[in-house]
Design a protein around this motif. Structure first.
Motif, PDB file in Angstrom:
ATOM      1  N   ASP A 188       0.807  -1.209   0.000  1.00 53.42           N
ATOM      2  CA  ASP A 188       0.000   0.000   0.000  1.00 53.42           C
ATOM      3  C   ASP A 188       0.840   1.257   0.000  1.00 53.42           C
ATOM      4  N   ARG A 189       2.066   1.187   0.549  1.00 51.30           N
ATOM      5  CA  ARG A 189       2.885   2.383   0.611  1.00 51.30           C
ATOM      6  C   ARG A 189       4.354   1.976   0.564  1.00 51.30           C
ATOM      7  N   ALA A 190       5.195   2.916   0.275  1.00 50.00           N
ATOM      8  CA  ALA A 190       6.624   2.659   0.147  1.00 50.00           C
ATOM      9  C   ALA A 190       7.258   2.511   1.526  1.00 50.00           C
ATOM     10  N   LEU A 191       8.185   1.538   1.661  1.00 52.26           N
ATOM     11  CA  LEU A 191       8.935   1.332   2.883  1.00 52.26           C
ATOM     12  C   LEU A 191      10.420   1.560   2.599  1.00 52.26           C
ATOM     13  N   PRO A 192      11.209   1.968   3.603  1.00 46.22           N
ATOM     14  CA  PRO A 192      12.643   2.199   3.359  1.00 46.22           C
ATOM     15  C   PRO A 192      13.360   0.899   3.037  1.00 46.22           C
ATOM     16  N   LEU A 193      14.366   0.985   2.198  1.00 49.27           N
ATOM     17  CA  LEU A 193      15.158  -0.165   1.798  1.00 49.27           C
ATOM     18  C   LEU A 193      16.353  -0.305   2.736  1.00 49.27           C
ATOM     19  N   PHE A 194      16.498  -1.483   3.315  1.00 48.74           N
ATOM     20  CA  PHE A 194      17.615  -1.752   4.203  1.00 48.74           C
ATOM     21  C   PHE A 194      18.526  -2.797   3.561  1.00 48.74           C
ATOM     22  N   PRO A 195      19.837  -2.720   3.771  1.00 42.76           N
ATOM     23  CA  PRO A 195      20.743  -3.737   3.199  1.00 42.76           C
ATOM     24  C   PRO A 195      20.532  -5.085   3.870  1.00 42.76           C
ATOM     25  N   LEU A 196      20.691  -6.128   3.089  1.00 47.12           N
ATOM     26  CA  LEU A 196      20.537  -7.473   3.623  1.00 47.12           C
ATOM     27  C   LEU A 196      21.677  -7.784   4.594  1.00 47.12           C
ATOM     28  N   PRO A 197      21.387  -8.511   5.679  1.00 47.94           N
ATOM     29  CA  PRO A 197      22.460  -8.841   6.635  1.00 47.94           C
ATOM     30  C   PRO A 197      23.476  -9.789   6.019  1.00 47.94           C
ATOM     31  N   THR A 198      24.734  -9.620   6.379  1.00 49.59           N
ATOM     32  CA  THR A 198      25.828 -10.458   5.886  1.00 49.59           C
ATOM     33  C   THR A 198      26.583 -11.049   7.073  1.00 49.59           C
ATOM     34  N   ARG A 199      27.098 -12.251   6.891  1.00 52.63           N
ATOM     35  CA  ARG A 199      27.858 -12.916   7.940  1.00 52.63           C
ATOM     36  C   ARG A 199      29.312 -12.452   7.905  1.00 52.63           C
ATOM     37  N   PRO A 200      29.906 -12.193   9.073  1.00 47.45           N
ATOM     38  CA  PRO A 200      31.328 -11.826   9.077  1.00 47.45           C
ATOM     39  C   PRO A 200      32.197 -13.035   8.765  1.00 47.45           C
ATOM     40  N   ASP A 201      33.397 -12.778   8.287  1.00 53.49           N
ATOM     41  CA  ASP A 201      34.327 -13.850   7.976  1.00 53.49           C
ATOM     42  C   ASP A 201      34.748 -14.572   9.257  1.00 53.49           C
ATOM     43  N   ALA A 202      34.778 -15.883   9.190  1.00 50.22           N
ATOM     44  CA  ALA A 202      35.172 -16.676  10.359  1.00 50.22           C
ATOM     45  C   ALA A 202      36.657 -16.482  10.638  1.00 50.22           C
ATOM     46  N   PRO A 203      37.050 -16.448  11.917  1.00 53.04           N
ATOM     47  CA  PRO A 203      38.479 -16.305  12.226  1.00 53.04           C
ATOM     48  C   PRO A 203      39.256 -17.530  11.779  1.00 53.04           C
ATOM     49  N   SER A 204      40.522 -17.343  11.496  1.00 52.56           N
ATOM     50  CA  SER A 204      41.361 -18.429  11.036  1.00 52.56           C
ATOM     51  C   SER A 204      41.647 -19.401  12.180  1.00 52.56           C
ATOM     52  N   LYS A 205      42.175 -20.568  11.818  1.00 51.56           N
ATOM     53  CA  LYS A 205      42.510 -21.572  12.819  1.00 51.56           C
ATOM     54  C   LYS A 205      43.609 -21.073  13.751  1.00 51.56           C
ATOM     55  N   THR A 206      44.520 -20.295  13.199  1.00 55.29           N
ATOM     56  CA  THR A 206      45.603 -19.756  14.028  1.00 55.29           C
ATOM     57  C   THR A 206      45.058 -18.799  15.075  1.00 55.29           C
ATOM     58  N   GLU A 207      44.149 -17.909  14.674  1.00 49.46           N
ATOM     59  CA  GLU A 207      43.580 -16.956  15.620  1.00 49.46           C
ATOM     60  C   GLU A 207      42.804 -17.655  16.725  1.00 49.46           C
ATOM     61  N   LEU A 208      42.063 -18.694  16.364  1.00 49.20           N
ATOM     62  CA  LEU A 208      41.312 -19.431  17.378  1.00 49.20           C
ATOM     63  C   LEU A 208      42.244 -20.139  18.354  1.00 49.20           C
ATOM     64  N   ALA A 209      43.344 -20.691  17.841  1.00 43.58           N
ATOM     65  CA  ALA A 209      44.264 -21.411  18.717  1.00 43.58           C
ATOM     66  C   ALA A 209      44.996 -20.479  19.664  1.00 43.58           C
ATOM     67  N   LEU A 210      45.205 -19.228  19.255  1.00 41.60           N
ATOM     68  CA  LEU A 210      45.963 -18.294  20.075  1.00 41.60           C
ATOM     69  C   LEU A 210      45.093 -17.545  21.071  1.00 41.60           C
ATOM     70  N   GLN A 211      43.778 -17.713  21.003  1.00 40.27           N
ATOM     71  CA  GLN A 211      42.916 -17.004  21.937  1.00 40.27           C
ATOM     72  C   GLN A 211      43.127 -17.525  23.359  1.00 40.27           C
ATOM     73  N   GLY A 212      43.310 -16.626  24.280  1.00 38.58           N
ATOM     74  CA  GLY A 212      43.516 -16.984  25.677  1.00 38.58           C
ATOM     75  C   GLY A 212      44.955 -17.186  26.068  1.00 38.58           C
ATOM     76  N   LEU A 213      45.875 -17.294  25.099  1.00 38.35           N
ATOM     77  CA  LEU A 213      47.281 -17.479  25.432  1.00 38.35           C
ATOM     78  C   LEU A 213      47.905 -16.145  25.808  1.00 38.35           C
ATOM     79  N   ASN A 214      48.821 -16.199  26.756  1.00 40.64           N
ATOM     80  CA  ASN A 214      49.505 -14.973  27.131  1.00 40.64           C
ATOM     81  C   ASN A 214      50.627 -14.680  26.139  1.00 40.64           C
ATOM     82  N   ARG A 215      51.193 -13.506  26.260  1.00 42.98           N
ATOM     83  CA  ARG A 215      52.215 -13.076  25.308  1.00 42.98           C
ATOM     84  C   ARG A 215      53.467 -13.937  25.404  1.00 42.98           C
ATOM     85  N   ALA A 216      53.774 -14.442  26.597  1.00 44.13           N
ATOM     86  CA  ALA A 216      54.983 -15.256  26.747  1.00 44.13           C
ATOM     87  C   ALA A 216      54.899 -16.535  25.924  1.00 44.13           C
TER      88      ALA A 216
END
Length: 656
Positions: free
Chosen positions: A115-143
């Protein structure tokens, strides 16, 4: 007759014509609104009398609003279909248009349109999954991330003629190592020993509560010399001591490793005056107490009879809880060998108790000082007389001394393992102080320590050749006998999954040797080594195996860690290890200290997928060679095997 056969044209009523005309106008408005982006308002035809009823709507339902939003987002395919349909209906004859309107058009036309015009919104997109290296390093300290990579092929010659200032080790230690036949330091020793002895003059003293030393974590392959990496620095730093105190504590998972490490201390530290003690539960508790502590503290001013204590965690807790004069507050070194195994098992919560026993509470027993000198206190226990008392009390704010500076424990924690854990939770339990990580592993050019942390964090000796034999479960014992006969696997450690499997396999092999034709000057001797045997018998069997009086030693994973027997040329995993860590420690019993060795794994057909997946996930499948043994090769051994199997079944049948 002909006139009767011709079809009579249908006449349209005026209402029908008005309906079709209004419908045509609506379609024109709809096309115009589609091009411009605006949606037309609903039209009603109040003058239609006989045409199809048209439905007007002023209230938008939720379902209709959802359809409107879907159209507004832009389903272009549906729009193109609708335009094509409108074009076909418009261009066709009027009669066909009316038929099409009556057949195909839904009764409610305008409800399917917004019946009337509605605003156009962009379709949602999924973010890129983190790499295996990033997942393995999560929680490790700098040492951990900035660990120092050590080339496994690096060595350092021991120069006897070098000056003490130019050498890492003292002249006495170098001379002793050369007498023992050790002319070079291995990779792990070249990295760890200089760090412990030359990391700064303030770290080489026995006690310095204001500048405590850094803790060390080492991940190195089995047989790479980890024991000497901590034995030599302890001997160097503790040899100048004057008073005997318990200054080094080495915790190991098994009694056999305790005996082995004590032998290394005694041989390399011969003539240095260090007193070595053990606590494993092999002797009575009172006997161990008499060997470790003295009850003459008021005379000698000390309680410990040993400088270095090598123990298992369970017995250590017994002495912490049950030996009154046993203390860990003078510790300079706390060594946890095979750290991953000890951290995975609680042993009466031994780690928390040891860390609590190490901490020395700060008590400054000083005279109470004020600006006017000593402050007198009334001692009620002395009959109310006034005395100058030494009481634990903080100095006044206006008078600061060196005793006010924060002091820490001088104990340095050293962790060693071939499969050192990277679990942040387990590492946090240790309370490490500014830890330094060493990783002895061959890494491709351009790679970093992240590659080690992403994988399981282990490495195999470079001189090890690995084999895999896939077989039927009923033929697995026969495959082992074939390896012994045809592949000359006659000086080997054979690992099984349990003590029962160990005893059964040894008995079957003895029956096989008894019924098989003699092809050598002497028959091969095979013995079982398991936790079911008493400690004295286990020690005797191990000594005979080291002296080559026993050819094959069948055992469980009881001795899969740390045991060093130089002449072992083969390791056979009769039962597939359940995880990669057990596999690493099993095959590490051979190819030690630069020697060559072979590892064989007997894989049942239903276990092949699990074993290959485990090796593939660890990035190690390509290093394992598959050996195929045909039935023709097994024929000469089949007769003796069948007889031995029949006799084994009879021996296990109950005798009524």
């Amino acid at each position: 007759m002909a006139d009767s056969q011709q079809p009579h044209p249908k006449t349209k009523s005026k209402a029908k014509k008005r309906y079709l005309k209004a419908k045509k106008e609506r379609r024109k408005h709809r096309k115009t609104s589609d091009r411009s982006g605006a949606l037309p308002e609903e039209e009603t035809d109040d003058n239609s009398e006989d045409g199809p009823p048209e439905k007007t709507s002023t209230v938008i339902s939720p379902a209709r609003l959802a359809r409107q939003s879907n159209l507004a987002i832009g389903d272009d395919s549906q729009k193109r279909k609708k335009r094509k349909l409108d074009h076909t209906i418009t261009e066709g004859p009027l009669e066909d248009q009316s038929k099409q309107a009556e057949v195909d058009e839904p009764e409610v036309v305008e409800d399917s349109l917004p019946d009337r015009a509605l605003p156009l919104f962009p379709l949602p997109t999924r973010p890129d999954a983190p790499s295996k290296t990033e997942l393995a390093l999560q929680g490790l300290n700098r040492a951990q991330i900035e660990a120092e990579l050590v080339d496994p092929n690096s060595t350092l010659p021991i120069n006897l003629d070098a000056d003490n200032s130019q050498s890492i080790l003292g002249s006495k230690t170098r001379k002793r190592l050369i007498d023992l036949g050790v002319n070079d330091l291995f990779a792990v020793q070249t990295a760890v020993i200089p760090f412990l002895l030359r990391s700064g003059h303030k770290y080489t003293s026995l006690y310095d509560p204001y500048h405590p030393p850094r803790d060390v974590c080492v991940s190195a392959p089995t047989g790479s010399g980890k024991t000497l990496a901590y034995v030599l620095p302890i001997i160097e730093l503790l040899s100048p001591r004057v008073v005997t105190r318990l200054r080094a504590l080495i915790v190991l998972p098994t009694r056999d490793l305790v005996a082995q490490v004590r032998e290394v201390f005694e041989t390399t530290g011969k003539g240095r005056g260090l007193k070595i003690g053990t606590a494993t539960g092999q002797h009575s508790f009172s006997h161990e107490q008499a060997q470790l502590v003295t009850d003459e503290e008021w005379r000698t001013g000390r309680t410990s009879k040993v400088d270095v204590l090598i123990c298992t965690p369970g017995r250590l807790i017994d002495h912490i809880d049950g030996t009154s004069l046993f203390t860990l507050r003078d510790l300079r070194f706390l060594v946890i060998d095979e750290a991953d195994k000890l951290l995975n098992q609680s042993f009466q919560d031994w780690l928390a108790k040891v860390l609590a026993a190490i901490q020395r509470p700060y008590e400054s027993y000083l005279p109470v000082i004020s600006r006017h000198g000593l402050r007198s206190l009334e001692d009620t226990s002395a009959g109310g007389c006034v005395t100058a008392s030494l009481v634990p009390q903080e100095p006044p704010n206006e008078l600061q001394t060196d005793c006010d500076e924060p002091r820490h424990s001088s104990c340095q924690k050293l962790l060693f393992s071939a499969t050192l854990t990277s679990d942040p939770g387990k590492i946090a339990l240790l309370g490490l102080r500014d830890p330094k990580y060493f990783v002895v592993r061959e890494v491709a050019t351009g790679a970093s320590v992240n590659h080690h942390l992403v994988s399981e964090g282990f490495s195999i000796p470079t001189n090890l050749v690995e084999h895999m034999v896939v077989c039927n479960p009923s033929q697995k014992p026969l495959m082992l006998f074939y390896l012994v006969r045809a592949q000359r696997v006659d000086t080997a450690l054979v690992f099984t999954k349990s003590s029962e499997s160990t005893a059964r396999l040894v008995k079957l092999f003895e029956l096989f040797e008894k019924n098989s034709p003699v092809t050598e000057n002497r028959k091969l001797i095979i013995r079982a080594y398991s936790s079911d045997l008493p400690p004295s018998e286990r020690k005797s069997i191990l000594e005979q195996f080291k002296e080559k009086k026993i050819g094959i030693l069948v055992c469980s994973d009881l001795i899969s860690r740390g045991l060093d027997i130089s002449h072992v040329a083969h390791v056979v995993s009769y039962d597939v290890p359940i995880d990669i860590r057990k596999y690493v420690h099993r095959v590490g019993r051979t190819a030690r200290a630069g020697r060559h060795g072979e590892a064989w794994t007997l894989v049942e057909e239903q276990e092949a997928r699990h074993f290959k997946t485990m090796m593939k996930d660890a990035g190690h499948l390509n290093q394992i060679k598959r050996v195929r043994i045909s039935d023709e090769e097994l024929v000469p051994l089949t007769a003796a095997y069948d007889i031995a199997l029949t006799q084994l079944k009879k021996s296990y049948q109950p005798h009524w």
